[in-house]
Structures are given as structure tokens and as C-alpha cells.
Design a protein around this motif. Structure first.
Motif, short mmCIF file in Angstrom:
data_model
loop_
_atom_site.label_atom_id
_atom_site.label_comp_id
_atom_site.label_asym_id
_atom_site.label_seq_id
_atom_site.Cartn_x
_atom_site.Cartn_y
_atom_site.Cartn_z
N ILE A 66 3.66 -7.09 9.35
CA ILE A 66 3.08 -5.76 9.23
C ILE A 66 4.26 -4.81 9.11
CG2 ILE A 66 1.62 -4.02 10.34
CD1 ILE A 66 0.20 -6.30 11.80
N GLU A 67 4.47 -4.25 7.90
CA GLU A 67 5.74 -3.64 7.54
C GLU A 67 5.59 -2.17 7.14
OE1 GLU A 67 7.78 -6.04 4.60
OE2 GLU A 67 6.38 -7.69 4.97
N PRO A 68 5.82 -1.24 8.05
CA PRO A 68 5.85 0.19 7.65
C PRO A 68 7.15 0.49 6.90
CG PRO A 68 5.62 -0.10 10.05
CD PRO A 68 6.03 -1.40 9.49
N TRP A 69 7.02 1.22 5.79
CA TRP A 69 8.18 1.49 4.95
C TRP A 69 8.29 2.96 4.59
CZ3 TRP A 69 6.71 -2.43 0.54
CH2 TRP A 69 6.87 -3.74 0.98
N TYR A 70 9.49 3.48 4.65
CA TYR A 70 9.86 4.71 3.96
C TYR A 70 10.59 4.27 2.69
CZ TYR A 70 8.60 8.04 7.62
OH TYR A 70 7.90 8.82 8.50
N PHE A 111 0.84 -1.19 0.00
CA PHE A 111 0.00 0.00 0.00
C PHE A 111 0.88 1.25 0.00
CE2 PHE A 111 -2.39 -3.36 2.11
CZ PHE A 111 -3.64 -3.27 1.52
N ASP A 112 0.39 2.28 -0.66
CA ASP A 112 1.08 3.56 -0.69
C ASP A 112 0.06 4.66 -0.42
OD1 ASP A 112 2.63 5.78 -1.13
OD2 ASP A 112 3.26 5.24 -3.15
N LEU A 161 3.10 0.66 3.28
CA LEU A 161 2.89 -0.48 4.15
C LEU A 161 2.90 -1.76 3.33
CD1 LEU A 161 2.03 -1.65 6.98
CD2 LEU A 161 -0.33 -1.51 6.13
N GLY A 162 3.66 -2.73 3.80
CA GLY A 162 3.60 -4.07 3.23
C GLY A 162 2.95 -5.03 4.21
#
Length: 281
Positions: A241-245, A200-201, A228-229
Motif C-alpha cells: 500500500i504505497e502513498p506517493w508524491y 491511482f491519481d 497511490l500504488g
């Protein structure tokens, strides 16, 4: 080497290799929240740096030179130093080296802080640029939590949003597929991740909860991350549950690293801070 911190209720452990979280243990309930590695998936909570996901052709260009990086970068397999440890806090440090500069030509200091909280713990990722030029990077958390089929991932807010899938080449598809329509939850079934991760973006939510049917739920605050992945091997009893920059490359991605989608730019002498909190409910 493994290192551990704890408070009256919880205990958290992490390795020097990758500064990787290996346990989130509830002493009162005698319950482990984090996935425990097995042949199904040997990871637990890898740190994604200096790229998130896969680069097109596993390569990028910067200042007229081509560099190669593997999927998710090198930090997850690097040896960090334990910089500081107290009973309820610890910090791991990775700095650049001749080896890292072969694939990533920047001076950097990457710190991972773990700190206990009454309801769980906090992870804080800090990237410092000690160099003299702007530094480009992506950074992502990848914690995997134990779950069972029928458990749910519930966003903090109602969403109307699609998710990108990864193709057989490991690159992000051109267009998102529908996932949320004025809704918040995804029920975990083997089919959900049959075509790899949901990416998701630009979600509205600042966090998500793994709602477990056994009552051992956990909430992850994304720390402001824009992407988010959600991922697991199909049918496996965990969910990441993966928050990403940062975000995986598409097939038409710009090879110029400074123009990579969702890349972070850090000025010389400054620090980027990415806090992620995990709370048992």
C-alpha cells in the motif's frame, strides 16, 4: 545495521540500508504485520526518491543536461546514517554526495523518522533543500504487508475512480482502467496484480485498510499524498500500500524534470514533510 524501537505493545525495526522498515511486530499477539523478504520479493518497504516509478528511457533533462536514474531512484539502496535513536523514536539521514550528484544534481537532506504510537507507528519522510535553487523531486512509501488471497484493501471513502497499469516497457499506460464505481474495496486475488500494479491519481480517501480474514488488519494513512500504488507479485501473500508524491512516467512524458507530472518543487532553504501512519486494528 538494524535498529529497533518499541513501546509496551509494538516493536519496529529498520535498516541503515535504505532506512528500510523490516519489521512491525505485535508483542501481545505475537504477530508480524510486515512482509518478510524471500525469493518471492526481496523488498519490504523501500523508499522511493528522487523519483517514483520509471522514467521514460530512464532519463530526464534539467538545465540543458541529461541525467539517468533507475526505477524508484537511488535512496532505497543508499546507506543512511542513524542520526538519532531513543527508546521510541529514531531518525535516519541521507545527504547528497559526488555520487548522487552524477544522477541528481541537487544538494539535499533526506530524513526518515520512525516513532511508536499506541496503535502502531508513524513514518515521517523529510526532504530539506540546503541549496540555493529550487529542487525537484518525487517521494514515495512502499510498505508491504502480509496477507492472504481473499483479504481486501478497503479505501476510507467510497470512490469512483480508475487505475493506470504499467506496460511491458514499465511505463504508465495512457488511460486508466475501471476499478471503483461507487465502491471502496478490492479483493486480493492472483488476477488483481496479473498486469502489475494498480496506480491511482486523485483518490478521495486519505487512507486505506488491509482487512484480513484472520483479524490482523492494518490501516495506512496516506499523509496527504495525491497518488497511490497497490502492488504485489501475482498470488504472493503480501500487498504493498504505497502513498506517493509522484508517479511513473507515461510514454509521452515531458523529459524536462521541472515539468514532470506530479513533481514536487522545493524552494531553497525549505523542508517538505510527508507523514505516513500505520495502525494495527
Amino acid at each position: 545495521m538494524m535498529h529497533t524501537i518499541e513501546n509496551d505493545r509494538f516493536r519496529v525495526s529498520a535498516l541503515e540500508t535504505g532506512a528500510e522498515l523490516t519489521s512491525f511486530w505485535d508483542k501481545r499477539e505475537q504477530h508480524e504485520y510486515l512482509w518478510q523478504k524471500s525469493e518471492v520479493w526481496m523488498g519490504q518497504s523501500p523508499l522511493l526518491f528522487p523519483v517514483v516509478g520509471k522514467l521514460r528511457n530512464d532519463a530526464y533533462c534539467l538545465h540543458g543536461r541529461q541525467y539517468h536514474l533507475p526505477k524508484h531512484g537511488f535512496a532505497r539502496r543508499a546507506e543512511f546514517a542513524l542520526e538519532r535513536r531513543e527508546p521510541q523514536e529514531m531518525t535516519f539521514l541521507l545527504t547528497d554526495s559526488p555520487q548522487t550528484r552524477e544522477s541528481y544534481p541537487f544538494a539535499f537532506e533526506l530524513r526518515v523518522d520512525y516513532a511508536m504510537r499506541e496503535d502502531g507507528f508513524a513514518m515521517r519522510f523529510r526532504v530539506k533543500n540546503p541549496g540555493t535553487e529550487t529542487m525537484y523531486f518525487s517521494l514515495g512509501a512502499h510498505p508491504g504487508f502480509r496477507c492472504a488471497m481473499g483479504d481486501r484493501v478497503v479505501m476510507d471513502l467510497e470512490e469512483t475512480a480508475g487505475a493506470y497499469r504499467l506496460g511491458k516497457d514499465g511505463l504508465r499506460g495512457m488511460h486508466p482502467i475501471p476499478v471503483f464505481h461507487h465502491s471502496r474495496e478490492i479483493v486480493i486475488t492472483p488476477e488483481v496484480f496479473a498486469e502489475d500494479a494498480l496506480i491511482f491519481d486523485g483518490l478521495r480517501s486519505s487512507g486505506a485498510t488491509l482487512v484480513r480474514n484472520n483479524g490482523k488488519s492494518v490501516h495506512v494513512d496516506f499523509g496527504g499524498a495525491p497518488c497511490l500504488g497497490l502492488w504485489a507479485k501475482p498470488g504472493a501473500e503480501y500487498v504493498c500500500i504505497e502513498p506517493w508524491y509522484g508517479i511513473d512516467d507515461r510514454r509521452d512524458a515531458n523529459v524536462d524534470f521541472s515539468r514532470k507530472e506530479r513533481i514536487c518543487a522545493l524552494a531553497a532553504g525549505t523542508e517538505f514533510i510527508f507523514p505516513v501512519t500505520v495502525a494495527a486494528l
